[in-house]
Write a protein that holds these residues in place. Structure first.
Motif, PDB file in Angstrom:
ATOM      1  N   GLY B  98       0.801  -1.212   0.000  1.00 24.40           N
ATOM      2  CA  GLY B  98       0.000   0.000   0.000  1.00 24.40           C
ATOM      3  C   GLY B  98       0.838   1.269   0.000  1.00 24.40           C
ATOM      4  O   GLY B  98       0.390   2.317  -0.463  1.00 24.40           O
ATOM      5  N   SER B  99       2.079   1.169   0.522  1.00 21.57           N
ATOM      6  CA  SER B  99       2.910   2.375   0.649  1.00 21.57           C
ATOM      7  C   SER B  99       3.221   2.998  -0.709  1.00 21.57           C
ATOM      8  O   SER B  99       3.532   4.182  -0.783  1.00 21.57           O
ATOM      9  CB  SER B  99       4.214   2.038   1.372  1.00 21.57           C
ATOM     10  OG  SER B  99       5.065   1.311   0.519  1.00 21.57           O
ATOM     11  N   ASN B 102       1.089   5.999  -1.107  1.00 22.13           N
ATOM     12  CA  ASN B 102       1.502   7.160  -0.321  1.00 22.13           C
ATOM     13  C   ASN B 102       2.695   7.846  -0.962  1.00 22.13           C
ATOM     14  O   ASN B 102       2.776   9.069  -1.010  1.00 22.13           O
ATOM     15  CB  ASN B 102       1.877   6.731   1.103  1.00 22.13           C
ATOM     16  CG  ASN B 102       0.732   6.063   1.818  1.00 22.13           C
ATOM     17  OD1 ASN B 102       0.252   5.029   1.380  1.00 22.13           O
ATOM     18  ND2 ASN B 102       0.270   6.659   2.887  1.00 22.13           N
ATOM     19  N   VAL B 103       3.623   7.026  -1.456  1.00 16.46           N
ATOM     20  CA  VAL B 103       4.804   7.579  -2.100  1.00 16.46           C
ATOM     21  C   VAL B 103       4.397   8.359  -3.355  1.00 16.46           C
ATOM     22  O   VAL B 103       4.877   9.474  -3.586  1.00 16.46           O
ATOM     23  CB  VAL B 103       5.810   6.452  -2.439  1.00 16.46           C
ATOM     24  CG1 VAL B 103       6.891   6.948  -3.368  1.00 16.46           C
ATOM     25  CG2 VAL B 103       6.414   5.902  -1.166  1.00 16.46           C
ATOM     26  N   PRO B 117       7.766   5.909   8.897  1.00 11.10           N
ATOM     27  CA  PRO B 117       7.610   4.453   8.793  1.00 11.10           C
ATOM     28  C   PRO B 117       7.138   3.997   7.411  1.00 11.10           C
ATOM     29  O   PRO B 117       7.630   2.997   6.889  1.00 11.10           O
ATOM     30  CB  PRO B 117       6.541   4.145   9.852  1.00 11.10           C
ATOM     31  CG  PRO B 117       6.568   5.268  10.785  1.00 11.10           C
ATOM     32  CD  PRO B 117       7.012   6.452  10.025  1.00 11.10           C
ATOM     33  N   LEU B 119       7.645   5.473   4.596  1.00 12.30           N
ATOM     34  CA  LEU B 119       8.776   5.628   3.686  1.00 12.30           C
ATOM     35  C   LEU B 119       9.737   4.446   3.816  1.00 12.30           C
ATOM     36  O   LEU B 119      10.189   3.875   2.820  1.00 12.30           O
ATOM     37  CB  LEU B 119       9.492   6.953   3.985  1.00 12.30           C
ATOM     38  CG  LEU B 119      10.728   7.248   3.159  1.00 12.30           C
ATOM     39  CD1 LEU B 119      10.388   7.274   1.689  1.00 12.30           C
ATOM     40  CD2 LEU B 119      11.341   8.570   3.575  1.00 12.30           C
ATOM     41  N   PHE B 122       8.463   1.365   2.343  1.00 14.45           N
ATOM     42  CA  PHE B 122       8.535   1.369   0.884  1.00 14.45           C
ATOM     43  C   PHE B 122       9.957   1.098   0.391  1.00 14.45           C
ATOM     44  O   PHE B 122      10.169   0.294  -0.521  1.00 14.45           O
ATOM     45  CB  PHE B 122       8.044   2.713   0.336  1.00 14.45           C
ATOM     46  CG  PHE B 122       8.184   2.847  -1.156  1.00 14.45           C
ATOM     47  CD1 PHE B 122       7.348   2.143  -2.003  1.00 14.45           C
ATOM     48  CD2 PHE B 122       9.162   3.654  -1.714  1.00 14.45           C
ATOM     49  CE1 PHE B 122       7.483   2.236  -3.379  1.00 14.45           C
ATOM     50  CE2 PHE B 122       9.301   3.761  -3.087  1.00 14.45           C
ATOM     51  CZ  PHE B 122       8.458   3.050  -3.915  1.00 14.45           C
ATOM     52  N   VAL B 123      10.918   1.753   1.025  1.00 11.36           N
ATOM     53  CA  VAL B 123      12.280   1.736   0.485  1.00 11.36           C
ATOM     54  C   VAL B 123      13.056   0.471   0.871  1.00 11.36           C
ATOM     55  O   VAL B 123      13.760  -0.105   0.048  1.00 11.36           O
ATOM     56  CB  VAL B 123      13.051   3.000   0.921  1.00 11.36           C
ATOM     57  CG1 VAL B 123      14.510   2.898   0.569  1.00 11.36           C
ATOM     58  CG2 VAL B 123      12.448   4.228   0.267  1.00 11.36           C
ATOM     59  N   LEU B 126      12.947  -2.567  -1.272  1.00 13.27           N
ATOM     60  CA  LEU B 126      13.587  -2.293  -2.562  1.00 13.27           C
ATOM     61  C   LEU B 126      15.103  -2.441  -2.441  1.00 13.27           C
ATOM     62  O   LEU B 126      15.749  -3.032  -3.303  1.00 13.27           O
ATOM     63  CB  LEU B 126      13.250  -0.875  -3.040  1.00 13.27           C
ATOM     64  CG  LEU B 126      11.809  -0.558  -3.419  1.00 13.27           C
ATOM     65  CD1 LEU B 126      11.716   0.844  -3.982  1.00 13.27           C
ATOM     66  CD2 LEU B 126      11.289  -1.552  -4.428  1.00 13.27           C
TER      67      LEU B 126
END
Lengths: 190, 421
Positions: B98-99, B102-103, B117, B119, B122-123, B126
């Motif tokens: 889901g993030s 937001n990103v 959190p 962010l 998400f990162v 990756l």
């Protein structure tokens, strides 16, 4: 021999492309987090969903739209706003014949409003949050006929803090917004 | 009840000053004290820290198990921990899938602030994908873990079908970004299939969707991860160029085909001898021709989605309000409140037109991207590369570790290898 050299060249090329791809991907991660870090909320780790009581129209969708089996939205009571009336618009249904505590006379479908005699002619009302389903019937009655001391709030202990609040999506008045930690509750008696 | 119904419209009209003091504050003579209620705001500090810590550690464990130890047991344990903690205890929110939305909003809307959190969620996967492959998918993501643990059979999906379905995550991603940056909806969250299971309740459609996917997951590997997950699509890009990737054997492969049968996400390609002889220059010319045709597909897709943009714009809350006004007039509670709050219908109409215009632009771009996905998939199908050995498709491999135990070369102890040599 020729083909072997060819395959070797292919493999070398593929490796090179892969390395290039890796460098690009690494660059994307670094630059993306760089850009996003600038946009973070520095003071709060997390924001919360909350209802603005001044905007709420007690439509009753909080009860049914929340993803939880029993909604995280509960009725709260601001005692300092309450008139302590005997004939309470949030406690009794609008046109009851007898003012007694029989279930058919009461506004709350789950009997979550507790009534206690204080002194003539005042009655104290409290909400049993365990029973409250967030239907907002009492808040609607109280705001229509009384001081508006009953109002709806998201109980932050119950709320799962979904990324997208499913109540917010159908709230007719736009009363639900994300708020900072300091405003996690919007109390009426403060 | 009738009385209330009659009174409400008047009240809605005078929202701003809604009567606070119809009744005066009582003067208590009995020394009555106002009850004190204490509502603590839950401190998210602790659990958010635990979340991030757990995310990093679990991904580290999977990376170690899949790259160094080359065994599956730790990954299964991680799956169970992830379902218990991220799934049932933390109720599936916040999640990396889901993030993405937001990103996307944070990147396009200057007034939107993303929380740290989210962010990190998400990162971090990756980063791990770029280093170690899709270790997040293996078992750290509760959705992957859930499908991983229920799987018992591995019915293979026909290649043609899996290629077509393989485009879905990208299309889903593009649509999710479209709805996110237009502030319409977070569709990834709304159509989240498994969160209902973790919360032990949810809307009927959510539960049915989740149940269907979970039943499918019993018979074939990870239907959600392969054919729907938009975050998996992003991770596959990073995993493709990862620094360290899963290797099945360190020793000589004996081409026994066992690992391919063990792999339930079709990530192991068998040796292939391309019989079509094509000179290199002819091949390059063919690809160039396809690349010239690619914009054509993109244009068609872009125009298709552009014509449907009004339909897509209907997801936006303001547009819905406008529709409600035209269908039900001022009777609808949304319209009534809108007017009660001082909103003007003309402004709403203008706003709706603006949103629809915005949707027209964005859906054109989204359509072009979907066309790009379709085009690249088609071009990929035409690339036939000879392989001598079994190769892992790094983009699709989810580091689940099933193949290790199946490889006879892996299981041999080193002395045995010595003697056979």
């Amino acid at each position: 021999m020729q083909t072997k050299e060819n395959t070797n060249r292919h493999i070398a090329r593929r490796k090179f492309l892969r390395t290039c791809g890796g460098i690009v991907a690494g660059g994307v991660i670094v630059s993306l987090s760089g850009v996003l870090l600038k946009k973070t909320v520095s003071h709060d780790l997390q924001t919360f969903w909350q209802i603005d009581p001044a905007k709420c129209v007690w439509c009753g969708r909080c009860e049914t739209e929340c993803v939880l089996p029993v909604s995280a939205v509960k009725c709260m009571h601001a005692n300092k706003v309450c008139g302590y009336c005997d004939l309470c618009g949030g406690y009794y249904r609008p046109n009851v014949k007898d003012l007694n505590t029989a279930a058919e006379n009461l506004m709350c479908p789950t009997g979550a409003i507790l009534r206690k005699f204080v002194e003539e002619p005042y009655f104290e009302y409290t909400i049993d949050e365990e029973l409250c389903t967030g239907c907002a019937k009492c808040a609607k009655g109280c705001n229509s006929f009384g001081n508006g001391s009953l109002y709806m709030q998201v109980n932050q202990d119950l709320c799962t803090n979904c990324n997208e609040c499913s109540i917010e999506k159908v709230c007719p008045s736009g009363a639900i917004t994300r708020v900072a930690q300091a405003n996690a509750y919007d109390f009426k008696d403060n | 009840m009738k009385k209330t119904a009659g009174l409400i419209p008047c009240l809605l009209a005078s929202m701003a000053g809604f009567a606070q003091n119809r009744f005066p504050k009582p003067d208590f003579e009995s020394g009555y004290q106002y009850p004190q209620y204490v509502y603590d705001v839950p401190s998210e500090m602790l659990w958010t820290t635990v979340d991030i810590f757990a995310l990093a550690v679990l991904m580290g464990v999977v990376a170690w198990a899949s790259l160094r130890r080359r065994t599956r047991l730790p990954i299964t344990i991680v799956s169970i921990i992830s379902i218990a903690y991220f799934g049932f205890f933390r109720k599936g929110c916040i999640c990396s899938i889901g993030s993405v939305q937001n990103v996307a909003v944070a990147l396009t809307d200057s007034s939107y602030a993303i929380s740290i959190p989210i962010l990190i969620f998400f990162v971090l996967p990756l980063v791990f994908a770029l280093l170690f492959g899709r270790v997040f998918c293996a078992g750290v993501c509760p959705f992957g873990a859930l499908q991983e643990l229920v799987n018992v059979r591995n019915f293979r999906i026909p290649t043609a079908l899996s290629k077509v379905l393989g485009m879905l995550p990208w299309i889903y991603l593009v649509l999710a970004l479209l709805f996110a940056i237009t502030h319409s909806a977070f569709i990834i969250c709304r159509f989240d299939p498994f969160v209902g299971i973790f919360r032990l309740g949810g809307t009927v459609s959510m539960i049915v969707f989740g149940a269907i996917l979970l039943i499918l997951a019993i018979f074939t590997g990870r239907p959600f991860c392969r054919f729907l997950c938009p975050y998996g699509a992003i991770l596959s890009l990073f995993s493709r160029v990862a620094v360290w990737n899963v290797k099945i054997v360190k020793k000589q492969c004996i081409n026994c085909d066992l690992c391919r049968h063990a792999c339930y996400v079709d990530a192991i390609r068998p040796p292939y001898n391309n019989k079509v002889k094509e000179s290199r220059s002819a091949g390059v010319r063919r690809i160039l021709l396809y690349l010239i045709l690619l914009p054509l597909i993109m244009t068609i897709a872009a125009l298709t989605l552009r014509t449907g943009s009004d339909l897509l714009a209907g997801v936006h809350k303001r547009v819905q309000l406008h529709e409600k006004y035209h269908l039900e007039g001022e009777q609808a509670i949304e319209v009534e409140t809108f007017i009660g709050q001082g909103g003007k219908i003309e402004e709403l109409t203008a706003e709706t037109a603006e949103i629809q215009r915005q949707f027209k632009q964005y859906s054109t771009v989204a359509g072009a991207l979907i066309g790009l996905v379709i085009g690249i998939t088609l071009i990929n199908l035409s690339l036939k590369r000879s392989r001598k050995n079994y190769e892992i498709d790094d983009a699709n491999c989810v580091s689940c570790g099933r193949c290790f135990a199946y490889c006879p070369q892996n299981n041999k102890s080193s002395e045995n290898t010595q003697s056979t040599k």
